[in-house]
Design a protein around this motif. Structure first.
Motif, PDB file in Angstrom:
ATOM      1  N   GLY A  13       0.627  -1.299   0.234  1.00 47.20           N
ATOM      2  CA  GLY A  13      -0.076  -0.566  -0.233  1.00 47.20           C
ATOM      3  C   GLY A  13       0.121   1.091  -0.129  1.00 47.20           C
ATOM      4  N   LEU A  14       0.474   2.373  -0.318  1.00 46.62           N
ATOM      5  CA  LEU A  14       0.821   3.730  -0.688  1.00 46.62           C
ATOM      6  C   LEU A  14       0.836   4.467   0.716  1.00 46.62           C
ATOM      7  N   GLY A  15       0.037   4.209   1.717  1.00 43.77           N
ATOM      8  CA  GLY A  15      -1.135   4.843   2.471  1.00 43.77           C
ATOM      9  C   GLY A  15      -1.987   5.746   2.222  1.00 43.77           C
ATOM     10  N   LEU A  16      -2.185   6.100   0.752  1.00 44.57           N
ATOM     11  CA  LEU A  16      -3.543   6.025   0.544  1.00 44.57           C
ATOM     12  C   LEU A  16      -4.605   5.923   0.697  1.00 44.57           C
ATOM     13  N   ALA A  17      -6.071   6.457   1.391  1.00 49.91           N
ATOM     14  CA  ALA A  17      -6.788   5.794   1.733  1.00 49.91           C
ATOM     15  C   ALA A  17      -7.714   5.259   0.831  1.00 49.91           C
ATOM     16  N   SER A  18      -8.690   3.992   0.629  1.00 56.22           N
ATOM     17  CA  SER A  18      -9.141   3.687  -0.498  1.00 56.22           C
ATOM     18  C   SER A  18      -9.956   2.877  -0.074  1.00 56.22           C
ATOM     19  N   ALA A  19     -11.176   2.425  -1.329  1.00 53.61           N
ATOM     20  CA  ALA A  19     -12.527   1.900  -1.367  1.00 53.61           C
ATOM     21  C   ALA A  19     -12.194   1.612  -2.258  1.00 53.61           C
ATOM     22  N   ALA A  20     -12.440   0.250  -2.267  1.00 55.49           N
ATOM     23  CA  ALA A  20     -12.413  -1.027  -3.383  1.00 55.49           C
ATOM     24  C   ALA A  20     -13.762  -1.943  -4.341  1.00 55.49           C
ATOM     25  N   ALA A  21     -13.942  -0.801  -4.973  1.00 51.28           N
ATOM     26  CA  ALA A  21     -15.431  -1.720  -5.384  1.00 51.28           C
ATOM     27  C   ALA A  21     -15.362  -2.962  -5.793  1.00 51.28           C
ATOM     28  N   ALA A  22     -15.952  -3.749  -6.223  1.00 55.65           N
ATOM     29  CA  ALA A  22     -16.032  -4.992  -6.237  1.00 55.65           C
ATOM     30  C   ALA A  22     -16.356  -5.625  -7.651  1.00 55.65           C
ATOM     31  N   LEU A  23     -15.132  -5.458  -8.368  1.00 54.24           N
ATOM     32  CA  LEU A  23     -16.029  -5.423 -10.617  1.00 54.24           C
ATOM     33  C   LEU A  23     -16.044  -6.762 -10.172  1.00 54.24           C
ATOM     34  N   VAL A  52       5.781   5.176  -7.211  1.00 56.17           N
ATOM     35  CA  VAL A  52       6.421   5.679  -6.209  1.00 56.17           C
ATOM     36  C   VAL A  52       8.151   4.681  -7.057  1.00 56.17           C
ATOM     37  N   ALA A  53       8.821   5.471  -7.103  1.00 47.99           N
ATOM     38  CA  ALA A  53      10.334   5.369  -7.803  1.00 47.99           C
ATOM     39  C   ALA A  53      10.428   4.963  -6.645  1.00 47.99           C
ATOM     40  N   PRO A  54      11.935   3.292  -6.518  1.00 45.23           N
ATOM     41  CA  PRO A  54      12.885   3.890  -5.207  1.00 45.23           C
ATOM     42  C   PRO A  54      13.240   4.421  -4.733  1.00 45.23           C
ATOM     43  N   ASN A  55      13.734   6.276  -4.977  1.00 41.65           N
ATOM     44  CA  ASN A  55      14.496   6.400  -4.628  1.00 41.65           C
ATOM     45  C   ASN A  55      13.105   7.723  -3.670  1.00 41.65           C
ATOM     46  N   GLY A  56      12.260   7.521  -4.049  1.00 41.89           N
ATOM     47  CA  GLY A  56      10.847   8.290  -3.910  1.00 41.89           C
ATOM     48  C   GLY A  56       9.944   8.987  -4.539  1.00 41.89           C
ATOM     49  N   ARG A  57      10.199   8.895  -5.859  1.00 40.58           N
ATOM     50  CA  ARG A  57       9.930   9.596  -6.681  1.00 40.58           C
ATOM     51  C   ARG A  57       8.940   9.608  -7.125  1.00 40.58           C
ATOM     52  N   ILE A  58       7.582  10.435  -7.074  1.00 45.74           N
ATOM     53  CA  ILE A  58       6.606  10.606  -7.246  1.00 45.74           C
ATOM     54  C   ILE A  58       6.022  10.526  -8.893  1.00 45.74           C
ATOM     55  N   THR A  59       5.541   9.587  -9.704  1.00 48.21           N
ATOM     56  CA  THR A  59       5.110   9.878 -11.049  1.00 48.21           C
ATOM     57  C   THR A  59       3.528   9.551 -11.205  1.00 48.21           C
ATOM     58  N   THR A  81      12.734  -1.525  -6.460  1.00 45.00           N
ATOM     59  CA  THR A  81      10.728  -2.242  -6.523  1.00 45.00           C
ATOM     60  C   THR A  81      10.215  -0.716  -6.321  1.00 45.00           C
ATOM     61  N   TYR A  82       9.437  -0.709  -7.428  1.00 42.70           N
ATOM     62  CA  TYR A  82       8.555   0.318  -7.764  1.00 42.70           C
ATOM     63  C   TYR A  82       6.897   0.004  -7.404  1.00 42.70           C
ATOM     64  N   ARG A  83       6.450   0.966  -6.457  1.00 45.29           N
ATOM     65  CA  ARG A  83       4.731   0.570  -5.701  1.00 45.29           C
ATOM     66  C   ARG A  83       4.046   1.380  -7.006  1.00 45.29           C
ATOM     67  N   TYR A  84       2.803   1.004  -6.689  1.00 44.50           N
ATOM     68  CA  TYR A  84       1.890   1.876  -7.363  1.00 44.50           C
ATOM     69  C   TYR A  84       0.304   2.105  -7.097  1.00 44.50           C
ATOM     70  N   GLU A  85      -0.471   2.583  -7.028  1.00 42.86           N
ATOM     71  CA  GLU A  85      -1.931   2.968  -7.007  1.00 42.86           C
ATOM     72  C   GLU A  85      -2.480   2.807  -7.618  1.00 42.86           C
ATOM     73  N   LEU A  86      -3.216   2.625  -7.492  1.00 40.69           N
ATOM     74  CA  LEU A  86      -4.536   3.047  -9.148  1.00 40.69           C
ATOM     75  C   LEU A  86      -5.645   2.549  -8.252  1.00 40.69           C
ATOM     76  N   SER A  87      -6.149   3.766  -8.836  1.00 39.80           N
ATOM     77  CA  SER A  87      -7.479   4.627  -8.921  1.00 39.80           C
ATOM     78  C   SER A  87      -8.012   4.684 -10.068  1.00 39.80           C
ATOM     79  N   ALA A  88      -9.435   4.810  -9.313  1.00 38.52           N
ATOM     80  CA  ALA A  88     -10.373   4.874 -11.347  1.00 38.52           C
ATOM     81  C   ALA A  88     -11.938   4.980 -10.199  1.00 38.52           C
TER      82      ALA A  88
END
Length: 137
Positions: A13-23, A52-59, A81-88
């Motif tokens: 997780g990226l520490g962002l609050a989220s609510a996931a809908a069941a698709l 979020v890149a390993p050095n902390g850069r956020i795109t 390791t790059y981490r990501y959060e996808l929201s839609a």
């Protein structure tokens, strides 16, 4: 004792609050050597992919329709390791419990349900790789 882990089998997780809908079918992460995207993109719109890149850069990549695509920057790629959060937004609607009256007509009674997914991918020698299954005996 034998334990097996698959690098893409767990989410960071990226520490962002989220609510996931069941698709019916959740998006599936895909990649080639320099980009990641998602398949099974049915019923989703207005997507944001935060990486979020390993050095902390956020795109942040936004796509009004279709899957957002993250591409590694030539010459500025960091291994790790790059981490990501996808929201839609989904095509499902949910009631707005406390609608705000902003003075611009009738307040909306419903809004699109949100979908959120987190994960990670690995870059080695400047390319996105598929990690092997790690086995601990």
């Amino acid at each position: 004792m034998r334990m097996t882990f698959r690098a893409f089998g767990f989410c960071l997780g990226l520490g962002l609050a989220s609510a996931a809908a069941a698709l019916e079918t959740d998006p599936v992460q895909q990649h080639n050597s320099n980009a990641i995207w998602f398949e099974n993109w049915i019923g989703l719109s207005n997507a944001t992919l935060v990486v979020v890149a390993p050095n902390g850069r956020i795109t942040s990549i936004q796509a009004a329709s279709g899957t957002p695509v993250y591409e590694l920057e030539r010459g500025a790629v960091q291994d790790g390791t790059y981490r990501y959060e996808l929201s839609a937004a989904t095509s499902e609607r949910e009631e707005i419990v406390n609608p705000a009256d902003n003075g611009r007509g009738e307040p909306a009674a419903s809004k699109a349900k949100s979908f959120t997914m987190t994960g990670s991918f690995t870059v080695s020698r400047g390319a996105i790789i598929t990690p092997d299954i790690l086995t601990e005996d």
